[in-house]
Design an enzyme around this catalytic site. Structure first.
Site, short mmCIF file in Angstrom:
data_model
loop_
_atom_site.label_atom_id
_atom_site.label_comp_id
_atom_site.label_asym_id
_atom_site.label_seq_id
_atom_site.Cartn_x
_atom_site.Cartn_y
_atom_site.Cartn_z
N CYS A 51 -10.32 -5.07 0.34
CA CYS A 51 -11.47 -4.16 0.32
C CYS A 51 -12.26 -4.37 -0.98
CB CYS A 51 -11.00 -2.72 0.46
SG CYS A 51 -10.29 -2.04 -1.05
N GLU B 12 -3.06 -4.49 -3.22
CA GLU B 12 -3.56 -5.38 -4.26
C GLU B 12 -3.66 -4.67 -5.60
OE1 GLU B 12 -4.68 -4.87 -1.22
OE2 GLU B 12 -5.90 -6.52 -0.47
N CYS C 54 -4.25 0.78 -2.40
CA CYS C 54 -4.06 -0.49 -1.70
C CYS C 54 -2.99 -1.34 -2.39
CB CYS C 54 -5.35 -1.28 -1.69
SG CYS C 54 -6.69 -0.54 -0.75
N CYS D 249 -10.63 -3.24 -4.27
CA CYS D 249 -9.59 -4.17 -4.76
C CYS D 249 -10.22 -5.43 -5.34
CB CYS D 249 -8.62 -4.53 -3.64
SG CYS D 249 -7.49 -3.18 -3.27
N GLU E 296 0.43 5.20 0.57
CA GLU E 296 -0.50 6.21 1.07
C GLU E 296 -0.07 7.62 0.63
OE1 GLU E 296 -0.97 5.49 5.28
OE2 GLU E 296 -2.10 3.65 4.87
N ASN F 193 0.83 -1.21 0.00
CA ASN F 193 0.00 0.00 0.00
C ASN F 193 0.86 1.26 0.00
OD1 ASN F 193 0.49 -1.08 2.63
ND2 ASN F 193 -1.07 0.23 3.53
#
Ligand code: THU
Length: 163
Positions: A112, A75, A73, A115, A64, A62
């Site tokens: 999530c 993924e 993210c 993703c 940010e 990830n």
């Protein structure tokens, strides 16, 4: 009236020792990727590794951003890299691990919805599920052979949108 049911199946293992060498290696690589996550705001690190059908391994974590929604993210970092650099190559297996800097993640963390939606597009493209291996910082491991379907049984997919 009818009831629509879908069966999902997730294999649960107590630890890495129960896995084959390839899966153990994928989890180890996902942990390496996780340690390189850039997550100063959530302090929640996620690592993802994809094993492509041609044997190539793609890592993601990830990333940010100060403007929070601009981050991405692990993924999606991984799957978009694979799509950009290895178009036409299916993903065979994916391993995802997570850890938090301030508390312990004892259970596998499911991706999530955004993703899962992104990953499902690649599964549909190649007509095969991405076998998914999940683990927290350690402990139990989940393996979903059905790929994203196991976590998102009803998916947004309108084939006609491609035309
Ligand atoms: N995160 C992922 O990398 N993958 C997911 O599926 C869910 C959440 C990241 C985003 C953010 O950097 C941090 O975890 C906390 O939400």
């Amino acid at each position: 009236m009818q009831i629509l049911k879908k069966e999902i199946a997730i294999e649960v293992y107590d630890s890495e020792v129960e896995l084959c060498a390839e899966d153990q290696n994928l989890l180890a690589l996902a942990k390496e990727a996780m340690e390189c996550a850039y997550a100063p705001y959530s302090r929640f690190l996620v690592g993802c590794v994809l094993l492509l059908e041609n044997g190539i391994l793609v890592k993601g974590n990830n990333q940010e951003n100060m403007a929070y929604p601009s981050g991405l993210c692990a993924e999606r970092v991984a799957i978009f890299y694979a799509g950009a650099n290895y178009p036409g190559v299916a993903v065979k297996t994916m391993a995802i691990v997570a850890k938090a800097k301030d508390y312990e993640i004892t259970n596998p963390i499911v991706s999530c919805g955004a993703c899962l939606q992104s990953l499902t597009e690649y599964e549909k493209q190649f007509g095969k599920p991405i076998r998914t291996i999940l683990q927290g910082e350690g402990g139990k491991i989940w393996i979903a052979k059905q790929g994203t379907l196991a976590f998102m049984p009803f998916q947004f997919h309108v084939e006609e949108l491609k035309r």
